[in-house]
Every structure is written in C-alpha cells, then in structure tokens.
Design a protein around this motif. Structure first.
Motif, PDB file in Angstrom:
ATOM      1  N   MET A   1       0.836  -1.182   0.000  1.00  0.00           N
ATOM      2  CA  MET A   1       0.000   0.000   0.000  1.00  0.00           C
ATOM      3  C   MET A   1       0.882   1.247   0.000  1.00  0.00           C
ATOM      4  SD  MET A   1      -3.056   0.757   2.597  1.00  0.00           S
ATOM      5  CE  MET A   1      -2.879   2.202   3.578  1.00  0.00           C
ATOM      6  N   ASN A   2       0.719   2.082  -0.993  1.00  0.00           N
ATOM      7  CA  ASN A   2       1.534   3.284  -1.135  1.00  0.00           C
ATOM      8  C   ASN A   2       0.745   4.483  -0.638  1.00  0.00           C
ATOM      9  OD1 ASN A   2       3.466   5.089  -1.816  1.00  0.00           O
ATOM     10  ND2 ASN A   2       3.267   4.842  -4.028  1.00  0.00           N
ATOM     11  N   ILE A   3       1.166   5.055   0.452  1.00  0.00           N
ATOM     12  CA  ILE A   3       0.475   6.200   1.050  1.00  0.00           C
ATOM     13  C   ILE A   3       1.246   7.457   0.689  1.00  0.00           C
ATOM     14  CG2 ILE A   3      -0.276   7.268   3.188  1.00  0.00           C
ATOM     15  CD1 ILE A   3      -0.412   4.493   4.422  1.00  0.00           C
ATOM     16  N   ASP A   4       0.560   8.492   0.224  1.00  0.00           N
ATOM     17  CA  ASP A   4       1.254   9.721  -0.147  1.00  0.00           C
ATOM     18  C   ASP A   4       1.631  10.534   1.089  1.00  0.00           C
ATOM     19  OD1 ASP A   4      -1.130  10.924   0.653  1.00  0.00           O
ATOM     20  OD2 ASP A   4      -1.516  11.892  -1.259  1.00  0.00           O
ATOM     21  N   ARG A   5       2.496  11.513   0.863  1.00  0.00           N
ATOM     22  CA  ARG A   5       3.031  12.323   1.954  1.00  0.00           C
ATOM     23  C   ARG A   5       1.929  13.048   2.730  1.00  0.00           C
ATOM     24  NH1 ARG A   5       8.232  16.016   1.355  1.00  0.00           N
ATOM     25  NH2 ARG A   5       9.059  13.946   1.203  1.00  0.00           N
ATOM     26  N   GLU A   6       0.942  13.589   2.031  1.00  0.00           N
ATOM     27  CA  GLU A   6      -0.135  14.313   2.722  1.00  0.00           C
ATOM     28  C   GLU A   6      -0.901  13.398   3.668  1.00  0.00           C
ATOM     29  OE1 GLU A   6      -2.568  16.794   0.221  1.00  0.00           O
ATOM     30  OE2 GLU A   6      -0.799  17.552  -0.839  1.00  0.00           O
ATOM     31  N   GLU A   7      -1.145  12.168   3.230  1.00  0.00           N
ATOM     32  CA  GLU A   7      -1.839  11.207   4.097  1.00  0.00           C
ATOM     33  C   GLU A   7      -0.972  10.847   5.300  1.00  0.00           C
ATOM     34  OE1 GLU A   7      -4.554   8.849   5.915  1.00  0.00           O
ATOM     35  OE2 GLU A   7      -4.882  10.326   4.337  1.00  0.00           O
ATOM     36  N   LEU A   8       0.334  10.678   5.070  1.00  0.00           N
ATOM     37  CA  LEU A   8       1.237  10.394   6.189  1.00  0.00           C
ATOM     38  C   LEU A   8       1.237  11.540   7.202  1.00  0.00           C
ATOM     39  CD1 LEU A   8       4.273   8.752   4.344  1.00  0.00           C
ATOM     40  CD2 LEU A   8       2.701   7.633   5.936  1.00  0.00           C
ATOM     41  N   VAL A   9       1.215  12.777   6.703  1.00  0.00           N
ATOM     42  CA  VAL A   9       1.172  13.925   7.618  1.00  0.00           C
ATOM     43  C   VAL A   9      -0.125  13.904   8.415  1.00  0.00           C
ATOM     44  CG1 VAL A   9       1.051  16.449   7.770  1.00  0.00           C
ATOM     45  CG2 VAL A   9       2.756  15.369   6.291  1.00  0.00           C
ATOM     46  N   ARG A  10      -1.246  13.633   7.756  1.00  0.00           N
ATOM     47  CA  ARG A  10      -2.538  13.558   8.477  1.00  0.00           C
ATOM     48  C   ARG A  10      -2.483  12.491   9.570  1.00  0.00           C
ATOM     49  NH1 ARG A  10      -4.573  15.133   3.498  1.00  0.00           N
ATOM     50  NH2 ARG A  10      -4.805  13.053   2.611  1.00  0.00           N
ATOM     51  N   GLN A  11      -1.922  11.340   9.241  1.00  0.00           N
ATOM     52  CA  GLN A  11      -1.817  10.262  10.224  1.00  0.00           C
ATOM     53  C   GLN A  11      -0.881  10.654  11.368  1.00  0.00           C
ATOM     54  OE1 GLN A  11      -0.789   6.531   8.377  1.00  0.00           O
ATOM     55  NE2 GLN A  11      -2.531   6.632   6.950  1.00  0.00           N
ATOM     56  N   ALA A  12       0.246  11.286  11.030  1.00  0.00           N
ATOM     57  CA  ALA A  12       1.200  11.717  12.061  1.00  0.00           C
ATOM     58  C   ALA A  12       0.551  12.747  12.989  1.00  0.00           C
ATOM     59  CB  ALA A  12       2.453  12.290  11.412  1.00  0.00           C
ATOM     60  N   LYS A  13      -0.260  13.623  12.433  1.00  0.00           N
ATOM     61  CA  LYS A  13      -0.945  14.635  13.252  1.00  0.00           C
ATOM     62  C   LYS A  13      -1.935  13.988  14.210  1.00  0.00           C
ATOM     63  CE  LYS A  13      -1.518  18.872  11.321  1.00  0.00           C
ATOM     64  NZ  LYS A  13      -2.022  19.874  10.386  1.00  0.00           N
ATOM     65  N   ARG A  14      -2.416  12.784  13.852  1.00  0.00           N
ATOM     66  CA  ARG A  14      -3.325  12.045  14.737  1.00  0.00           C
ATOM     67  C   ARG A  14      -2.554  11.179  15.731  1.00  0.00           C
ATOM     68  NH1 ARG A  14      -6.456  11.305   9.730  1.00  0.00           N
ATOM     69  NH2 ARG A  14      -5.522   9.229   9.541  1.00  0.00           N
ATOM     70  N   GLY A  15      -1.215  11.298  15.717  1.00  0.00           N
ATOM     71  CA  GLY A  15      -0.404  10.599  16.708  1.00  0.00           C
ATOM     72  C   GLY A  15       0.192   9.285  16.261  1.00  0.00           C
ATOM     73  N   LYS A  16       0.088   8.929  14.970  1.00  0.00           N
ATOM     74  CA  LYS A  16       0.665   7.669  14.491  1.00  0.00           C
ATOM     75  C   LYS A  16       2.175   7.830  14.303  1.00  0.00           C
ATOM     76  CE  LYS A  16      -1.385   4.531  12.144  1.00  0.00           C
ATOM     77  NZ  LYS A  16      -1.926   3.752  11.012  1.00  0.00           N
ATOM     78  N   ALA A  17       2.919   7.206  15.199  1.00  0.00           N
ATOM     79  CA  ALA A  17       4.380   7.297  15.155  1.00  0.00           C
ATOM     80  C   ALA A  17       4.943   6.680  13.879  1.00  0.00           C
ATOM     81  CB  ALA A  17       4.982   6.623  16.382  1.00  0.00           C
ATOM     82  N   GLU A  18       4.316   5.619  13.366  1.00  0.00           N
ATOM     83  CA  GLU A  18       4.804   4.959  12.153  1.00  0.00           C
ATOM     84  C   GLU A  18       4.737   5.918  10.962  1.00  0.00           C
ATOM     85  OE1 GLU A  18       1.849   3.671  13.656  1.00  0.00           O
ATOM     86  OE2 GLU A  18       3.008   2.510  15.098  1.00  0.00           O
ATOM     87  N   ALA A  19       3.689   6.717  10.895  1.00  0.00           N
ATOM     88  CA  ALA A  19       3.543   7.679   9.801  1.00  0.00           C
ATOM     89  C   ALA A  19       4.631   8.746   9.909  1.00  0.00           C
ATOM     90  CB  ALA A  19       2.158   8.316   9.828  1.00  0.00           C
ATOM     91  N   PHE A  20       4.875   9.246  11.121  1.00  0.00           N
ATOM     92  CA  PHE A  20       5.925  10.240  11.311  1.00  0.00           C
ATOM     93  C   PHE A  20       7.278   9.648  10.941  1.00  0.00           C
ATOM     94  CE2 PHE A  20       9.151  12.601  13.540  1.00  0.00           C
ATOM     95  CZ  PHE A  20       8.795  13.908  13.263  1.00  0.00           C
ATOM     96  N   ALA A  21       7.520   8.396  11.346  1.00  0.00           N
ATOM     97  CA  ALA A  21       8.788   7.736  11.032  1.00  0.00           C
ATOM     98  C   ALA A  21       8.988   7.616   9.519  1.00  0.00           C
ATOM     99  CB  ALA A  21       8.841   6.359  11.689  1.00  0.00           C
ATOM    100  N   ALA A  22       7.918   7.313   8.789  1.00  0.00           N
ATOM    101  CA  ALA A  22       8.020   7.212   7.328  1.00  0.00           C
ATOM    102  C   ALA A  22       8.363   8.566   6.710  1.00  0.00           C
ATOM    103  CB  ALA A  22       6.713   6.675   6.746  1.00  0.00           C
ATOM    104  N   LEU A  23       7.777   9.627   7.228  1.00  0.00           N
ATOM    105  CA  LEU A  23       8.078  10.979   6.742  1.00  0.00           C
ATOM    106  C   LEU A  23       9.538  11.332   7.026  1.00  0.00           C
ATOM    107  CD1 LEU A  23       4.840  12.730   7.986  1.00  0.00           C
ATOM    108  CD2 LEU A  23       5.532  12.537   5.590  1.00  0.00           C
ATOM    109  N   TYR A  24       9.970  11.026   8.228  1.00  0.00           N
ATOM    110  CA  TYR A  24      11.338  11.326   8.659  1.00  0.00           C
ATOM    111  C   TYR A  24      12.354  10.533   7.842  1.00  0.00           C
ATOM    112  CZ  TYR A  24      15.489  10.994  11.596  1.00  0.00           C
ATOM    113  OH  TYR A  24      16.774  10.985  12.059  1.00  0.00           O
ATOM    114  N   GLU A  25      12.058   9.269   7.604  1.00  0.00           N
ATOM    115  CA  GLU A  25      12.972   8.410   6.858  1.00  0.00           C
ATOM    116  C   GLU A  25      13.264   8.969   5.468  1.00  0.00           C
ATOM    117  OE1 GLU A  25      12.944   3.907   5.094  1.00  0.00           O
ATOM    118  OE2 GLU A  25      11.946   4.275   7.010  1.00  0.00           O
TER     119      GLU A  25
END
Length: 172
Positions: A1-25
């Motif tokens: 499943m390929n999630i775009d950056r905007e979706e990862l940011v939305r997930q990170a803003k909801r507290g999902k550490a995995e989404a933030f980690a993907a953005l950081y990576e």
C-alpha cells in the motif's frame, strides 16, 4: 500500500508514530548532511537532528500544510543548529581560540570539508540549505530572517572563500 506524503502527515498529526517515522525516513539524510556541514562535528549533527525530530514529533499538530513538511523540519533544524552554534561561540569565548585561517597557511589546498569548516556558521548554514535542502535564496532568507539579496551576496562571498581556501583561481 503506497500512502502519499499528505496522508502520512494527516496520520502523524493524529499521533501515528509509524507515519511520522516514514516521513522522517524520507528526509533523514538531507537533515543530517545539513547539520553536519553546519556544525562540523558528527556528534553535534546527530544531536541536532535528534532534537529536531523530537521537537517535530511533539509539535506535528501545529503543521498547517502537509506539503510544507520538509521545509518545516528544516526550519526546526536551522533553529537547533543556531542554538548549538551560539552555545559553541559562547564556549569558545571562554577558551583560547585556534589561530584563524591565513593566506600563508602551508597546508593549502584544503579538502572541501575542511574548507567548508572555515566558513562562519551563518555561511555554512546558507550553503548547506542551498546544497542539501535545495532551497533558493528567498526561501533561505525566510528561514534565516534575512532579505534574499543579502543571502545571495553572503553566499557569493562564501563560495568565493571556498574557492580561495581550495586554491582555485576566481574566473573573471
């Protein structure tokens, strides 16, 4: 499943550490390179990036535009590097400073890394933002709270210093 950056940011803003980690990576190496060439020491660079990530994770909810994630992270990193440079400057005032670069230094030409280290903290930060962050002078000016024309002239002088430190002739 390929999630775009905007979706990862939305997930990170909801507290999902995995989404933030993907953005950081996705931007870690750019952040590290910037910090390393700005601060000159691997440990200081690692500390600055670590503090940046911690701050960003704590404040991700304040990010207004998902597409601004990378520049937002760089802005936090710029502030961390500034703090470290200011701390170093204060510490160096208390110690005997090393003799500054002189034109008669027999060890010339210096390697690029050594030459980069001869620049001031502000010069290193500007060039690193341009080279590693891909920012233009107006964007660097916004981050450093300087007019774009000032950034361009300071960067031009810094590149001139690099050429001189490296023993390259200025072409006119």
């Amino acid at each position: 499943m390929n999630i775009d950056r905007e979706e990862l940011v939305r997930q990170a803003k909801r507290g999902k550490a995995e989404a933030f980690a993907a953005l950081y990576e996705d931007i870690y190496m750019d952040l590290y390179r910037f910090a390393f060439y700005t601060l000159k020491q691997p440990q200081d660079a690692e500390d600055a990036v670590s503090e940046t990530v911690t701050t960003a994770f704590e404040k991700i909810r304040t990010l207004k535009k998902a597409e601004a994630f990378k520049s937002w992270m760089f802005q936090i990193l710029v502030n961390q590097c500034r703090k470290k440079l200011n701390r170093k400057s204060r510490d160096q005032e208390l110690k005997l400073e090393k003799e500054p670069y002189s034109e008669t230094d027999p060890s010339l030409p210096l390697s690029l890394r050594e030459a980069f280290g001869q620049l001031s903290g502000q010069e290193r930060m500007m060039i690193a933002l341009s080279v590693f962050g891909g920012y233009r002078s107006n964007e660097i000016g916004e981050q450093m709270q300087l007019p774009a024309a000032t950034v361009r002239s300071k960067m031009s002088r810094a590149y001139g210093k690099l050429r001189k430190f490296l023993g390259e002739e200025e072409s006119k």
